[in-house]
Structures are given as structure tokens and as C-alpha cells.
Design a protein around this motif. Structure first.
Motif, PDB file in Angstrom:
ATOM      1  N   GLU A 354     -38.215 -12.900 -18.920  1.00 23.38           N
ATOM      2  CA  GLU A 354     -39.546 -12.693 -18.579  1.00 23.38           C
ATOM      3  C   GLU A 354     -40.022 -11.332 -19.427  1.00 23.38           C
ATOM      4  O   GLU A 354     -39.205 -10.733 -19.889  1.00 23.38           O
ATOM      5  N   ALA A 355     -41.190 -11.323 -19.712  1.00 26.75           N
ATOM      6  CA  ALA A 355     -41.789 -10.394 -20.628  1.00 26.75           C
ATOM      7  C   ALA A 355     -43.053  -9.978 -20.125  1.00 26.75           C
ATOM      8  O   ALA A 355     -44.024 -10.955 -19.692  1.00 26.75           O
ATOM      9  N   ASP A 356     -43.349  -8.511 -20.092  1.00 25.93           N
ATOM     10  CA  ASP A 356     -44.965  -8.147 -19.742  1.00 25.93           C
ATOM     11  C   ASP A 356     -45.458  -7.209 -21.068  1.00 25.93           C
ATOM     12  O   ASP A 356     -44.922  -6.048 -20.900  1.00 25.93           O
ATOM     13  N   PHE A 357     -46.037  -7.633 -21.908  1.00 29.09           N
ATOM     14  CA  PHE A 357     -46.596  -6.768 -22.963  1.00 29.09           C
ATOM     15  C   PHE A 357     -48.007  -6.377 -22.917  1.00 29.09           C
ATOM     16  O   PHE A 357     -48.977  -6.247 -23.928  1.00 29.09           O
ATOM     17  N   SER A 358     -48.582  -6.432 -21.331  1.00 25.65           N
ATOM     18  CA  SER A 358     -50.164  -6.247 -21.393  1.00 25.65           C
ATOM     19  C   SER A 358     -50.537  -4.856 -21.838  1.00 25.65           C
ATOM     20  O   SER A 358     -51.686  -4.639 -22.376  1.00 25.65           O
ATOM     21  N   GLU A 359     -49.684  -3.865 -21.476  1.00 25.79           N
ATOM     22  CA  GLU A 359     -50.034  -2.489 -21.787  1.00 25.79           C
ATOM     23  C   GLU A 359     -49.905  -2.104 -23.355  1.00 25.79           C
ATOM     24  O   GLU A 359     -50.713  -1.448 -23.854  1.00 25.79           O
TER      25      GLU A 359
END
Length: 477
Positions: A354-359
Motif C-alpha cells: 500500500e502507498a500514500d503519496f498524497s503529500e
């Protein structure tokens, strides 16, 4: 440093040492000369005062002698009546008058008020005595012999002469004491001159001795310094030779790198082109095979390998030219490429990524470096997963000030940092017993991060998992 240069510097230093010693001696002589000049002036003052007192004594004695001569002439004339005795009297009176003027002027100019009072008393006594002498002569000239006898028998003239004699003796005694005082000063001045000469000579000798000792000691230190400089120069020459050898080695390595680039770009690109051409032919000939999962995977892998080869060729050329190309990379796209290249490994291990590159979705970095970093960290998380639970990998980015923080967390076996913390990024360092562990992946991750101006830290606990934090500056390095 060459020996002749060393000798030249030592010669210059020795010459300056001699100049310094001459300066010190000249200073001592100058001070001593000034002191001697002061003593000479004092001596001259004493001699001048002594001469003034001697002159005053001489004039006083002359006045006393003149008055005695005048009295003798007067008495001779009174007793005999002969005119020839008047001449000594007249001459004595004229001379005493001149000496009185000279003594008065001399005392007034060079002596104190007390001596001036003595001169006034002396002049007054002389005036009274001259009056007494002139009166008796006048009575004799008038043939008043009885009155003359009465004048002589009255002892008035004798008392006046005694008073003159007393005043002159007192003045002579004062002048004599002054002369003795000045003689004592001259003697003391000579003594001080001898002492000062001995004192300053001792100082000069002592200073020369001390300076000679210090200069000799300093000369020894300078000699040691020259020896150290020569040793340092020898080491620098040795390092220069080593650098020259390294330069030759780097040139050879650069040639090897260029040859390796040629091999990759020509010898490997050809077979890969053939593989891609074969996949295209198979797709055209048999559509069913084209839809086969294994065929699709083969096609994707060959395509990814082809792109990887292109990136590697670009990287090698940049390294050859001493440059690293930064480009804007998108974390999500690069992660998808890694997942595609390792699709079977991810599926077989049951790993959830899983990944969160929103910032921070993108950053300026060398693409092949970031792809290598993500690939090494993701494959390590798969390789060192905990078989007792489902393997999970989580990637997240943060924007903090002038840097992007990339955080990659897994729930694998973890690493005992108390035991291996200082070696975790070492080359060929392994911390688990898997057969395919080579100890290269984390070394490359740190090396590539640092080359791009970033930094990497790790937090890990055995049996819990590991978190890597990569800090990438967003300003130009």
C-alpha cells in the motif's frame, strides 16, 4: 623542502639574530651613554660651583690683604710722617674697592642670599674702616698729633679690623665647606659612574648570554621544524605519487566502464531486441498465446528489462562524464514499475503493498537510483517477511520544509539494531540466514541516497518490523 632552501632560510635567520644582538647592545650603550652624559653634567656643575667658590675665596683673601696693607701704610705714615707710606695706602684702597665690586657681583650672581648678607656686612665694615683710616690721616696732615694718638689708642681701628677679619674668615669657611661639598659630589659621581658602568656591562653580558641561549634553542626548534617539513614534503610526494597511481587506475576503470557500457548497449540490447521481436511475432501468429498470463508476464518482463537496460546505459554514460541526471520522478508510477517487474514474487509471498503519496507525489532524483531504492527495499521486505503473518509493506511521503521524506515500513522479521546497528548499511553484511542474501541491497540504497544529497535512517525491532526513512532535499545541492 630542498636542502639549499633550508640553508638559505637558516642563513637569513642567523643574520637577523646578529642584527638583533647588535640592536640590543646599541640600546644598552645608548642608555649607558645618556646616563654618563647626565653624570658628566652633574660633575661639570660641581666643578663649576667649586671654581666659583675658589674665586670667591680668592677675592675675599685679596680684600683682607688689601685692608691689612692699607692699615700698615696708614700706620707707617702716622708714625714717621713720611709721604712714601701714603702710596701703599692709596694703592691698597684702590685695589680693595675694585675687589669689593668684583666680589659683590660674583656673590650676587652665583650664591645665595646668606652669602649676599655677608658681603653687605663686609662692605659696611670696610667703609667704616676706610673712614677711620682717612680721619687719622687727615688729623696727621693737620698736625694734630695728640688727637691722632688718642684715635690710635682708642682701639677703634683695631676693632674694625677684627670685624673685617672675622667676616672674611666666616665667608672663607663657608666657601671652603662648599668646595668640600662639591668635591664630595664629584667623588660620588665618579663612584656612581663606575657602578653604572659595571651594572650596564653586566646587563649587556647577561642579555647577550640569555639571547644566545634562547636563539640557540629556537634554532634547534627551527631545525626540527625543517626536518618535520621535509618529512611532510616526502609524505606529500608519496601521496602525490599515490594520487597519480589512482588517476591511472581510474583511467583504466573508466576505460573498463566504457567497454562495459559498450557491451551492455550492443551485446545485450541485441538479444533483448530479438526477444521483443519474437513476442510480437507470437502475438501476431497465435492470439490465444498472446492472452496467456505467462506470455503476458514474459512480455512485460522483457519490456521492463529493455527499459531498465536503457536507463542503465544512460546512468553509465553520466557516471563516465561525472554527472548525475536529476529528473522529476512520480513515486506512484515508479512503484507500479517495481510491482510489475516483481509481480510473481509479490503474488507468491502474499505481500500486500500500500502507498500514500498524497503529500509529496514527486521529487527531483535520478530515476534509476529511485527505482533501485524502491526495488531493494520492497524485495527485502518480501525476502525477510515473517511467515507467521501476512506480509505488509506501506509507503508514504511527507513534505517537511525543504525536503521530501519517503517512509517505507514493513512487518517482517526486523533487525536487532543493538547488535547490528553499526553494520546495517555495510557492504556484504547479512543479518538473516536466507540463501539468496548477498548484503548488497542496503549498501546500494544508502550509497545512492547519499550521492543525491539525501540521508537515510532505520528503525527496526526483531519480530516486529522495519521502517526506513529517506530524506531527499528539494533545493539544489
Amino acid at each position: 623542502m630542498k636542502l639549499n632552501t633550508r640553508h638559505q632560510l637558516q642563513h637569513i635567520y642567523s643574520r637577523r639574530t646578529v642584527q638583533l644582538l647588535i640592536l640590543i647592545i646599541f640600546t644598552a650603550v645608548l642608555i649607558n651613554g645618556i646616563f654618563f652624559f647626565h653624570l658628566i653634567r652633574q660633575n661639570k656643575d660641581s666643578l663649576r660651583k667649586r671654581e666659583q667658590n675658589e674665586k670667591a675665596m680668592l677675592l675675599t683673601r685679596r680684600i683682607l690683604g688689601n685692608m691689612k696693607d692699607a692699615e700698615i701704610g696708614e700706620r707707617g705714615y702716622i708714625l714717621t710722617g713720611r709721604k712714601k707710606y701714603i702710596m701703599p695706602y692709596t694703592r691698597a684702597i684702590e685695589v680693595v674697592f675694585d675687589n669689593q665690586k668684583r666680589l659683590t657681583h660674583h656673590i650676587t650672581r652665583y650664591f645665595n642670599a646668606e652669602n649676599g648678607k655677608d658681603v653687605i656686612l663686609l662692605n659696611k665694615a670696610i667703609a667704616e674702616k676706610r673712614t677711620e683710616l682717612e680721619r687719622t690721616i687727615q688729623l696727621k696732615n693737620e698736625h694734630k698729633d695728640q688727637e691722632v694718638l688718642e684715635e690710635i689708642n682708642s682701639d677703634l681701628g683695631e676693632n674694625q679690623m677684627n670685624k673685617i677679619r672675622e667676616i672674611c674668615n666666616n665667608m672663607l669657611r663657608d666657601f671652603y665647606e662648599n668646595i668640600q661639598t662639591e668635591d664630595q659630589k664629584v667623588s660620588e659621581t665618579l663612584t656612581r659612574t663606575k657602578i653604572s658602568l659595571l651594572f650596564f656591562s653586566t646587563i649587556v653580558i647577561l642579555v647577550i648570554g640569555i639571547m644566545s641561549f634562547k636563539l640557540k634553542k629556537r634554532q634547534t626548534k627551527i631545525t626540527d621544524l625543517f626536518d618535520a617539513l621535509e618529512q611532510q614534503n616526502s609524505r606529500l610526494l608519496l601521496h602525490q605519487q599515490e594520487l597519480r597511481n589512482l588517476s591511472e587506475t581510474f583511467s583504466a576503470r573508466n576505460s573498463e566502464l566504457e567497454h562495459f557500457t559498450h557491451i551492455i548497449s550492443h551485446d545485450l540490447r541485441g538479444p533483448l531486441n530479438n526477444i521483443q521481436a519474437l513476442t510480437i511475432i507470437l502475438e501476431e501468429q497465435d492470439q490465444d498465446k498472446a492472452n496467456d498470463p505467462a506470455f503476458k508476464m514474459l512480455k512485460n518482463v522483457s519490456t521492463g528489462l529493455f527499459h531498465k537496460l536503457d536507463d542503465l546505459i544512460i546512468l553509465l554514460k553520466q557516471q563516465k562524464d561525472g554527472l548525475l541526471l536529476r529528473e522529476t520522478i512520480v513515486f506512484a508510477e515508479l512503484l507500479e514499475e517495481v510491482k510489475t517487474n516483481h509481480k510473481m514474487q509479490i503474488a507468491n509471498s502474499g505481500t500486500v503493498i500500500e502507498a500514500d503519496f498524497s503529500e509529496a507525489g514527486e521529487v527531483a532524483f535520478a530515476k534509476i537510483y529511485m527505482q533501485s531504492i524502491l526495488q531493494n527495499l520492497v524485495t527485502n521486505a518480501i525476502k525477510y517477511r515473517d511467515p507467521m503473518r501476512q506480509n505488509q509493506v506501506y509507503l508514504k511521503t511527507h513534505q517537511k520544509e525543504n525536503a521530501v521524506h519517503l517512509v517505507i515500513t514493513d512487518n517482517g522479521k526486523g533487525i536487532d539494531l543493538n547488535k547490528y546497528g553499526s553494520e546495517i548499511f555495510g557492504l556484504f553484511k547479512t543479518f538473516h540466514t536466507e540463501q539468496d542474501s548477498h548484503g548488497i541491497g542496503l549498501y546500494l540504497v544508502k550509497k545512492q541516497t547519499i550521492e543525491m544529497g539525501g540521508s537515510i535512517t532505520v528503525k527496526s525491532e526483531a519480530g516486529v518490523g522495519t521502517t526506513f526513512t529517506i530524506v531527499i532535499p528539494t533545493k539544489a545541492i
